[in-house]
Design a protein around this motif. Structure first.
Motif, PDB file in Angstrom:
ATOM      1  N   VAL A  29       0.855  -1.193   0.000  1.00  0.00           N
ATOM      2  CA  VAL A  29       0.000   0.000   0.000  1.00  0.00           C
ATOM      3  C   VAL A  29       0.891   1.243   0.000  1.00  0.00           C
ATOM      4  O   VAL A  29       0.639   2.219  -0.713  1.00  0.00           O
ATOM      5  CB  VAL A  29      -0.939   0.031   1.222  1.00  0.00           C
ATOM      6  N   GLN A  30       1.947   1.189   0.803  1.00  0.00           N
ATOM      7  CA  GLN A  30       2.894   2.303   0.866  1.00  0.00           C
ATOM      8  C   GLN A  30       3.397   2.664  -0.540  1.00  0.00           C
ATOM      9  O   GLN A  30       3.415   3.840  -0.920  1.00  0.00           O
ATOM     10  CB  GLN A  30       4.058   1.903   1.777  1.00  0.00           C
ATOM     11  N   ASN A  31       3.759   1.641  -1.303  1.00  0.00           N
ATOM     12  CA  ASN A  31       4.251   1.894  -2.662  1.00  0.00           C
ATOM     13  C   ASN A  31       3.150   2.432  -3.575  1.00  0.00           C
ATOM     14  O   ASN A  31       3.394   3.324  -4.396  1.00  0.00           O
ATOM     15  CB  ASN A  31       4.864   0.624  -3.248  1.00  0.00           C
ATOM     16  N   ASP A  32       1.943   1.912  -3.409  1.00  0.00           N
ATOM     17  CA  ASP A  32       0.822   2.420  -4.211  1.00  0.00           C
ATOM     18  C   ASP A  32       0.570   3.900  -3.913  1.00  0.00           C
ATOM     19  O   ASP A  32       0.236   4.682  -4.815  1.00  0.00           O
ATOM     20  CB  ASP A  32      -0.463   1.626  -3.916  1.00  0.00           C
ATOM     21  N   VAL A  33       0.707   4.280  -2.643  1.00  0.00           N
ATOM     22  CA  VAL A  33       0.468   5.676  -2.275  1.00  0.00           C
ATOM     23  C   VAL A  33       1.598   6.574  -2.809  1.00  0.00           C
ATOM     24  O   VAL A  33       1.339   7.663  -3.338  1.00  0.00           O
ATOM     25  CB  VAL A  33       0.300   5.822  -0.739  1.00  0.00           C
ATOM     26  N   ILE A  34       2.824   6.112  -2.700  1.00  0.00           N
ATOM     27  CA  ILE A  34       3.958   6.873  -3.257  1.00  0.00           C
ATOM     28  C   ILE A  34       3.734   7.136  -4.751  1.00  0.00           C
ATOM     29  O   ILE A  34       3.900   8.254  -5.242  1.00  0.00           O
ATOM     30  CB  ILE A  34       5.288   6.101  -3.044  1.00  0.00           C
ATOM     31  N   TYR A  35       3.366   6.069  -5.456  1.00  0.00           N
ATOM     32  CA  TYR A  35       3.133   6.152  -6.902  1.00  0.00           C
ATOM     33  C   TYR A  35       2.094   7.229  -7.220  1.00  0.00           C
ATOM     34  O   TYR A  35       2.291   8.085  -8.093  1.00  0.00           O
ATOM     35  CB  TYR A  35       2.651   4.782  -7.378  1.00  0.00           C
ATOM     36  N   GLN A  36       0.984   7.204  -6.489  1.00  0.00           N
ATOM     37  CA  GLN A  36      -0.122   8.127  -6.778  1.00  0.00           C
ATOM     38  C   GLN A  36       0.234   9.571  -6.404  1.00  0.00           C
ATOM     39  O   GLN A  36      -0.129  10.515  -7.113  1.00  0.00           O
ATOM     40  CB  GLN A  36      -1.396   7.654  -6.058  1.00  0.00           C
ATOM     41  N   ALA A  91      10.528   0.830 -16.137  1.00  0.00           N
ATOM     42  CA  ALA A  91       9.094   0.761 -16.496  1.00  0.00           C
ATOM     43  C   ALA A  91       8.248   1.387 -15.396  1.00  0.00           C
ATOM     44  O   ALA A  91       8.564   1.276 -14.213  1.00  0.00           O
ATOM     45  CB  ALA A  91       8.684  -0.690 -16.718  1.00  0.00           C
ATOM     46  N   CYS A  92       7.159   2.048 -15.807  1.00  0.00           N
ATOM     47  CA  CYS A  92       6.356   2.887 -14.897  1.00  0.00           C
ATOM     48  C   CYS A  92       4.927   2.384 -14.720  1.00  0.00           C
ATOM     49  O   CYS A  92       4.050   3.145 -14.291  1.00  0.00           O
ATOM     50  CB  CYS A  92       6.314   4.308 -15.439  1.00  0.00           C
ATOM     51  N   TYR A 117       2.279  11.700 -16.101  1.00  0.00           N
ATOM     52  CA  TYR A 117       1.853  10.814 -15.005  1.00  0.00           C
ATOM     53  C   TYR A 117       2.958   9.811 -14.659  1.00  0.00           C
ATOM     54  O   TYR A 117       3.309   9.642 -13.489  1.00  0.00           O
ATOM     55  CB  TYR A 117       0.590  10.089 -15.461  1.00  0.00           C
ATOM     56  N   GLN A 118       3.510   9.184 -15.683  1.00  0.00           N
ATOM     57  CA  GLN A 118       4.504   8.138 -15.456  1.00  0.00           C
ATOM     58  C   GLN A 118       5.828   8.715 -14.934  1.00  0.00           C
ATOM     59  O   GLN A 118       6.479   8.115 -14.079  1.00  0.00           O
ATOM     60  CB  GLN A 118       4.720   7.321 -16.737  1.00  0.00           C
ATOM     61  N   ILE A 119       6.229   9.858 -15.465  1.00  0.00           N
ATOM     62  CA  ILE A 119       7.446  10.498 -14.948  1.00  0.00           C
ATOM     63  C   ILE A 119       7.264  10.811 -13.465  1.00  0.00           C
ATOM     64  O   ILE A 119       8.137  10.528 -12.636  1.00  0.00           O
ATOM     65  CB  ILE A 119       7.759  11.804 -15.721  1.00  0.00           C
ATOM     66  N   GLY A 120       6.112  11.386 -13.127  1.00  0.00           N
ATOM     67  CA  GLY A 120       5.852  11.739 -11.732  1.00  0.00           C
ATOM     68  C   GLY A 120       5.857  10.528 -10.822  1.00  0.00           C
ATOM     69  O   GLY A 120       6.454  10.547  -9.734  1.00  0.00           O
ATOM     70  N   ALA A 121       5.192   9.471 -11.266  1.00  0.00           N
ATOM     71  CA  ALA A 121       5.088   8.273 -10.433  1.00  0.00           C
ATOM     72  C   ALA A 121       6.476   7.708 -10.137  1.00  0.00           C
ATOM     73  O   ALA A 121       6.782   7.353  -8.994  1.00  0.00           O
ATOM     74  CB  ALA A 121       4.217   7.234 -11.137  1.00  0.00           C
ATOM     75  N   LEU A 122       7.329   7.632 -11.165  1.00  0.00           N
ATOM     76  CA  LEU A 122       8.668   7.072 -10.935  1.00  0.00           C
ATOM     77  C   LEU A 122       9.510   8.002 -10.058  1.00  0.00           C
ATOM     78  O   LEU A 122      10.225   7.542  -9.157  1.00  0.00           O
ATOM     79  CB  LEU A 122       9.396   6.811 -12.261  1.00  0.00           C
ATOM     80  N   THR A 123       9.418   9.289 -10.327  1.00  0.00           N
ATOM     81  CA  THR A 123      10.198  10.265  -9.554  1.00  0.00           C
ATOM     82  C   THR A 123       9.992  10.081  -8.055  1.00  0.00           C
ATOM     83  O   THR A 123      10.947  10.170  -7.259  1.00  0.00           O
ATOM     84  CB  THR A 123       9.795  11.700  -9.957  1.00  0.00           C
ATOM     85  N   ALA A 124       8.748   9.806  -7.658  1.00  0.00           N
ATOM     86  CA  ALA A 124       8.427   9.700  -6.230  1.00  0.00           C
ATOM     87  C   ALA A 124       9.180   8.571  -5.530  1.00  0.00           C
ATOM     88  O   ALA A 124       9.285   8.562  -4.305  1.00  0.00           O
ATOM     89  CB  ALA A 124       6.918   9.532  -6.053  1.00  0.00           C
ATOM     90  N   GLY A 181       6.007  -3.325 -14.968  1.00  0.00           N
ATOM     91  CA  GLY A 181       6.314  -2.641 -13.718  1.00  0.00           C
ATOM     92  C   GLY A 181       5.046  -2.381 -12.923  1.00  0.00           C
ATOM     93  O   GLY A 181       3.944  -2.369 -13.479  1.00  0.00           O
ATOM     94  N   ASP A 182       5.208  -2.237 -11.628  1.00  0.00           N
ATOM     95  CA  ASP A 182       4.117  -1.806 -10.749  1.00  0.00           C
ATOM     96  C   ASP A 182       4.806  -1.103  -9.588  1.00  0.00           C
ATOM     97  O   ASP A 182       6.038  -1.114  -9.503  1.00  0.00           O
ATOM     98  CB  ASP A 182       3.246  -2.989 -10.321  1.00  0.00           C
ATOM     99  N   PRO A 183       4.056  -0.446  -8.696  1.00  0.00           N
ATOM    100  CA  PRO A 183       4.723   0.333  -7.645  1.00  0.00           C
ATOM    101  C   PRO A 183       5.751  -0.473  -6.834  1.00  0.00           C
ATOM    102  O   PRO A 183       6.793   0.073  -6.457  1.00  0.00           O
ATOM    103  CB  PRO A 183       3.539   0.797  -6.783  1.00  0.00           C
ATOM    104  N   ASN A 184       5.473  -1.767  -6.595  1.00  0.00           N
ATOM    105  CA  ASN A 184       6.438  -2.552  -5.823  1.00  0.00           C
ATOM    106  C   ASN A 184       7.722  -2.799  -6.604  1.00  0.00           C
ATOM    107  O   ASN A 184       8.829  -2.652  -6.078  1.00  0.00           O
ATOM    108  CB  ASN A 184       5.822  -3.892  -5.408  1.00  0.00           C
ATOM    109  N   TRP A 185       7.579  -3.166  -7.868  1.00  0.00           N
ATOM    110  CA  TRP A 185       8.769  -3.391  -8.695  1.00  0.00           C
ATOM    111  C   TRP A 185       9.511  -2.087  -8.952  1.00  0.00           C
ATOM    112  O   TRP A 185      10.737  -2.079  -9.063  1.00  0.00           O
ATOM    113  CB  TRP A 185       8.376  -4.064 -10.020  1.00  0.00           C
ATOM    114  N   MET A 186       8.777  -0.988  -9.066  1.00  0.00           N
ATOM    115  CA  MET A 186       9.429   0.297  -9.303  1.00  0.00           C
ATOM    116  C   MET A 186      10.325   0.657  -8.116  1.00  0.00           C
ATOM    117  O   MET A 186      11.456   1.107  -8.292  1.00  0.00           O
ATOM    118  CB  MET A 186       8.378   1.376  -9.560  1.00  0.00           C
TER     119      MET A 186
END
Lengths: 258, 258, 258, 258
Positions: free
Chosen positions: A89-96, B40-41, B95-102, B46-51
């Motif tokens: 969930v932490q990663n999902d929130v970071i992503y968003q 990958a974003c 969106y994807q740049i922002g998500a990865l940056t975080a 890719g997904d938030p956990n893999w990122m």
């Protein structure tokens, strides 16, 4: 005077909950009455196109911009509880948070308010509450967490060093222990705009609310949650705004409060 | 001396292309040989956990981190062309740049390299090329665009004021006009690690490549694209690295080149 | 008498295009005027809950039920062209036909009408047209394909042995070669309910339509496509129905025509 | 003789759990040892292309074909519990059964076995168990439900009039009340192929299993669940098959048992 009494308060509302061809909510109207906006980030609603449009509208109205992250659940609109590992969930929130941040003009959000089932669960689930706080700290430790007034979640966030804003629900009855009266009980939701306005004024100005059993309960109201999905809810927001402002309460974004 | 000749170059590779339970690629190995990673974003892989995992590995190896945005196409791995309005592609890239940056420790990326069908189309489609460049400018004008050497896209990006890095494919034969020989033609893909290494060295050190018809073609090689999906590709990357370094070429992240 | 003239015809409309919390279209109204329904199958719109509800409504109104398969494109509402291998489109169509079939009371559909970009491409793309026809043959060779009147796709389907229904658009102007006048040209879309009704009656009763340049063009009209997304479109459907029925034309499901 | 003793049994395995470019499992090998296949339907794994390939392989090996429906959870591989209204789960299951059915040569499945979190929850949740049974009855009342031996779910299904097959896990230790020993306890999972084979033989031939505390527990074993995700699991399946067949037990699809 009650230390919880204030002369200014934030009004927040969930906006940007359209998706692709599907339009939802009355953004153009509710944006007139609020000072902070919780913008959907694509997991329960919203998509990159709607996020950009919604951020632009919020910036034009000088409304504080916050992320409104959710479990990944477009079909259930983020209202289904999902047993996701808190670390995930932490990663999902970071992503968003990151995705929404990229649409702002200054690459900076004001706050984070989780949506739906994630919000409801974090109120009582320490590990989830911590995971959400960790997500905020990882991205930007200046971001304000907007969460349920008086909840364990608020205490956890404060202990972790987060900036915290406590939100109340103007149209919901309260038990004497400060919790919300369950929606299954008669009188749990208040529909009369005048009563809602008076209760809100009392929460802000005096730091108290009258419980469903008649007790006076102290309450911290940094921000009032407003709905924007029906014509009626937009009218209520206008009414509450008028009553507060005519009583000398300023409605300001969270960043000017916390 | 050819002004395109260099004494340092970047090695880039696509990593982080796993999803949920599904693992893809040999990140732990290829990361040893590269200086920049395209991560990958969540749109093609890719997904938030893999990122998060992939960003951490890249940071540990002091590899420059870039976003690898794609069309929304998990099932097609981003290889399907989709007729999306360029303005909407722009939002998808933001969106994807922002998500990865975080997920990065310093909230800062080094570069952006679009993936698959989006990359291939942007090489020749001016509106799409501009949309991608606009996305980068909107989020962070210091981000480097990594795109096909000598393409119209590179020229558009330069005119728009972007920092630009030109990438070449070490294992692909080249026509005399500098374009890649189509994969449908015999000899278009080179498999011998020694030949790949020598061609790469020549591109970097001399600024020339020998075309499939024997002409010497000038080429700008800021970055060499390496594959990391098979044991063979990882071996080739190691070989090319060894040959370049023993010839006095430094392999450095894009940020030290552009 | 023109062999294309008829004394009965089908009215079809796309319904069931809501998704989760998002409602779209006016099913309860348009269902009163049509005889066949094209129901979204979850790829561009619809989800299992909406599919069940929509099938039940269609069955109550004794409307013929058809699958309305799409490219996988919820965000673009199936209107984006995607370069998917025809063999893979074939599998996507099989999947969607099967999914919808399972919600019907008798495990049987009447017809298949592809949606949006898939429909538009199949009109001119032989391989895609064949792939869609193959999907239908694989699942149930008695299913009727509903496609653009006079198109190459219709001819391909007939040659492959499919049952075929030819649809026309009552509110669109026609070129003298029978193709639709491009939406970018003035007068391409007709808004006057009376004119639409008279044009429709002529197509059915006489087998002719007057082109935008005044020629009489023969046309096969097994089914008239009706829109159901605005109050105006629902009114037009009612008007056309009334005019046809008062002229002795019966409106019947495709299964009673083909 | 124990009425639970049998001279034939089914071997089932989950297959078709790849997705797009992502490959998972060892279908070509495990298919040799089983008599029934549970095929992913796109909600936790699988997609229309993989579903077609997997159905073809199963048909070639004359293996009984079953749907393996899941919660909509590609990222969590269907292992996350989601609080979906049972009526909505029912529709999700209908959708998935229908989609898979359309890929079979005779438009007919043998059985349905829910996946992951949905399976685990239905074992103890009456409303969910009923919803799944209702989904099966709605599509095809001849479909066999494959579920945990001795569970409340099995009893519910029988009372609702379903054909039911009881499955056991050959590699799991059992408590004296017939429930599975929790994976968190030492010895809960058995790794020795010979022990697994002997336990399986005893369950089928005698209708008994020795519990972790040494008691003889009666057990109904219509089908043995085999894993196919590692070389080791494929070897175990082969071993169990050999031991059972050499002891006169026939391995046959569920349709020949129930």
């Amino acid at each position: 005077m009650n230390p919880k009494a204030k002369n200014k308060v934030d009004f927040n509302s969930d906006i940007g909950e359209s998706f692709g061809q599907y339009k939802l909510g009355r953004h153009e109207e509710i944006i007139q009455s609020i000072s902070s906006a919780n913008i959907a980030c694509g997991f329960h609603a919203g998509d990159p196109n709607w996020m950009k449009k919604t951020v632009r509208i919020a910036e034009q109205h000088k409304v504080g911009i916050g992320a409104h992250p959710s479990y990944p659940d477009l079909r259930g609109f983020g209202r289904r509880d999902i047993t996701i590992d808190p670390e995930e969930v932490q990663n999902d929130v970071i992503y968003q948070i990151g995705a929404l941040t990229a649409f702002t003009s200054n690459n900076k959000l004001q706050h984070v308010k989780p949506h739906g089932a994630m919000y409801n669960k974090a109120v009582n689930d320490e590990k989830l509450a911590e995971a959400i706080c960790n997500a905020i700290l990882e991205v930007d430790s200046e971001l304000i967490l907007l969460a349920l007034s008086g909840s364990k979640w608020i205490h956890i966030a404060k202990e972790m060093g987060l900036r915290v804003a406590q939100e109340v629900f103007a149209d919901r009855a309260i038990n004497s222990d400060g919790t919300l009266v369950s929606r299954s009980i008669d009188g749990s939701v208040i529909h009369d705009a005048n009563i809602i306005a008076q209760r809100t004024l009392k929460m802000v100005q005096e730091g108290y609310i009258t419980s469903i059993t008649g007790d006076e309960v102290p309450i911290e109201a940094d921000s009032i949650c407003m709905h924007g999905d029906t014509p009626g809810s937009v009218q209520i927001a206008k009414k509450v705004k008028t009553v507060l402002e005519s009583s000398g309460i300023n409605i300001v974004p969270l960043s000017e409060l916390i």
